[in-house]
Design a protein around this motif. Structure first.
Motif, mmCIF file in Angstrom:
data_model
loop_
_atom_site.group_PDB
_atom_site.id
_atom_site.type_symbol
_atom_site.label_atom_id
_atom_site.label_comp_id
_atom_site.label_asym_id
_atom_site.label_seq_id
_atom_site.Cartn_x
_atom_site.Cartn_y
_atom_site.Cartn_z
ATOM 1 N N ILE A 212 0.832 -1.206 0.000
ATOM 2 C CA ILE A 212 0.000 0.000 0.000
ATOM 3 C C ILE A 212 0.863 1.251 0.000
ATOM 4 C CG2 ILE A 212 -1.654 1.337 1.381
ATOM 5 C CD1 ILE A 212 -2.820 -1.410 2.280
ATOM 6 N N ASN A 213 1.932 1.253 0.806
ATOM 7 C CA ASN A 213 2.838 2.411 0.849
ATOM 8 C C ASN A 213 3.563 2.607 -0.480
ATOM 9 O OD1 ASN A 213 2.195 3.032 3.496
ATOM 10 N ND2 ASN A 213 3.855 1.817 4.360
ATOM 11 N N LEU A 214 3.972 1.519 -1.116
ATOM 12 C CA LEU A 214 4.637 1.636 -2.412
ATOM 13 C C LEU A 214 3.679 2.162 -3.479
ATOM 14 C CD1 LEU A 214 6.797 -1.620 -2.408
ATOM 15 C CD2 LEU A 214 7.654 0.726 -2.382
ATOM 16 N N ILE A 215 2.450 1.716 -3.430
ATOM 17 C CA ILE A 215 1.455 2.220 -4.378
ATOM 18 C C ILE A 215 1.228 3.716 -4.161
ATOM 19 C CG2 ILE A 215 -1.009 2.134 -4.987
ATOM 20 C CD1 ILE A 215 -0.811 -0.933 -4.571
ATOM 21 N N GLU A 216 1.252 4.159 -2.903
ATOM 22 C CA GLU A 216 1.112 5.589 -2.617
ATOM 23 C C GLU A 216 2.280 6.379 -3.203
ATOM 24 O OE1 GLU A 216 -1.488 7.268 -1.385
ATOM 25 O OE2 GLU A 216 -2.454 5.297 -1.582
ATOM 26 N N GLN A 217 3.489 5.801 -3.138
ATOM 27 C CA GLN A 217 4.645 6.455 -3.752
ATOM 28 C C GLN A 217 4.467 6.569 -5.258
ATOM 29 O OE1 GLN A 217 8.705 5.329 -2.625
ATOM 30 N NE2 GLN A 217 7.905 4.338 -0.786
ATOM 31 N N ILE A 218 3.945 5.500 -5.868
ATOM 32 C CA ILE A 218 3.709 5.514 -7.314
ATOM 33 C C ILE A 218 2.693 6.597 -7.675
ATOM 34 C CG2 ILE A 218 2.716 4.200 -9.237
ATOM 35 C CD1 ILE A 218 3.881 1.661 -7.876
ATOM 36 N N LYS A 219 1.617 6.687 -6.897
ATOM 37 C CA LYS A 219 0.591 7.700 -7.150
ATOM 38 C C LYS A 219 1.158 9.114 -6.995
ATOM 39 C CE LYS A 219 -3.466 5.011 -5.677
ATOM 40 N NZ LYS A 219 -4.545 4.901 -4.652
ATOM 41 N N LYS A 220 1.945 9.304 -5.919
ATOM 42 C CA LYS A 220 2.503 10.627 -5.636
ATOM 43 C C LYS A 220 3.441 11.082 -6.744
ATOM 44 C CE LYS A 220 4.851 13.217 -1.957
ATOM 45 N NZ LYS A 220 5.469 13.122 -0.611
ATOM 46 N N SER A 221 4.227 10.147 -7.272
ATOM 47 C CA SER A 221 5.173 10.491 -8.337
ATOM 48 C C SER A 221 4.511 10.521 -9.703
ATOM 49 C CB SER A 221 6.324 9.486 -8.356
ATOM 50 O OG SER A 221 5.826 8.189 -8.611
#
Length: 297
Positions: A102-111
């Protein structure tokens, strides 16, 4: 028309990041091991096909850091995601998404990176579980592509490559067409030796070791490599060396075989074991071993 892109490969430990990259390259560039936290640095694997040059960035497995080496590894992941043009999130399809994913997906979304979800290890699950995994991740993010794979067998890996090709853009290449990695030869040699430590030793000892190649030179028709294996305790030194030096000999034998295959020439390998207590929490030692956070963006 030349095309290229930097594509990061991210995920938790032991999901098959290095195996996937090696499979796409058709070359062993990043070391692999069933033990977690094998990869410590960002490692580029370069694949040139026709006018296309893929630069895949293998990263450390995302985990909760327990020391400054762990801090460096996690900063390396964040830095790699920020600097990439696209990303591949690889997950173990047999597990439901956890906080790491979930945290990695949030990083993907943010970038705002284009991304591929690779559901790995499908040879270990049935069709029903695969369908569940696809549904679980679809609820979290609209990935540009979802590819079920078995990286270790190569199943569907070509489809990951096909999807990654869509991320390439017109640009001069960053590497020569015969390059397979950005790692210097000494670093490649040290990683091969460390992989054999992971193979031969049990439990946590390999995670407290570092390899420093002190000599790397060609003498006549032989490549002479002298490397120092650093560990954190005197008791670990004894285990690495083994009774009558048998364990160290085994590590050296396995390493020499791979070194000769990679460099294509005869190798004389000289290994020494030294103790440097708590090196994973020393900024000075980490820097001297090549783990410098200032090198990361």
């Amino acid at each position: 028309m030349l095309k290229t892109a930097y594509i990061s490969i991210i995920g938790r430990p032991n999901v098959g990041k290095s195996t996937l990259m090696n499979s796409m390259l058709g070359e062993k560039v990043s070391i692999v091991s069933p033990k977690p936290q094998t990869t410590r640095n960002r490692i580029a694997g370069i694949l040139t096909q026709g006018e296309n040059q893929f630069v895949f960035l293998d990263t450390p497995g995302v985990h909760k850091s327990k020391n400054k080496l762990g801090d460096y590894m996690m900063k390396s992941v964040r830095s790699t995601v920020r600097s990439a043009d696209a990303t591949i999130l690889i997950v173990d399809a047999s597990y439901t998404p956890g906080s790491t994913e979930i945290n990695l997906i949030e990083q993907i979304k943010k970038s705002e990176l284009p991304s591929i979800l690779v559901l790995n290890k499908i040879d270990m699950i049935n069709k029903e579980r695969l369908a569940e995994a696809i549904s679980e991740y679809a609820a979290l993010h609209d990935f540009d592509a979802v590819v079920p794979t078995s990286a270790i067998s190569g199943k569907n890996v070509e489809f990951v490559l096909q999807e990654a090709e869509k991320f390439l853009y017109e640009s001069d290449w960053m590497f020569d067409d015969d390059s397979i990695t950005d790692q210097p030869e000494r670093q490649i040699a040290s990683e091969i030796i460390r992989e054999k430590l992971l193979r031969v030793l049990n439990d946590e000892i390999p995670h407290g070791t570092a390899i420093v190649v002190e000599e790397f030179k060609k003498v006549k028709k032989t490549l002479n490599i002298r490397a120092e294996i650093y560990c954190e305790k005197s008791s670990h030194k004894g285990i690495i060396i083994g009774k009558n030096g048998e364990t160290l000999k085994k590590i050296g034998s396995y390493a020499r075989e791979d070194l000769e295959e990679f460099f294509g020439e005869k190798v004389y390998l000289n290994l020494w074991v030294k103790v440097k207590e708590k090196w994973r929490d020393s900024d000075f030692v980490l820097n001297s071993f090549g783990y410098n956070p200032k090198d990361l963006i």
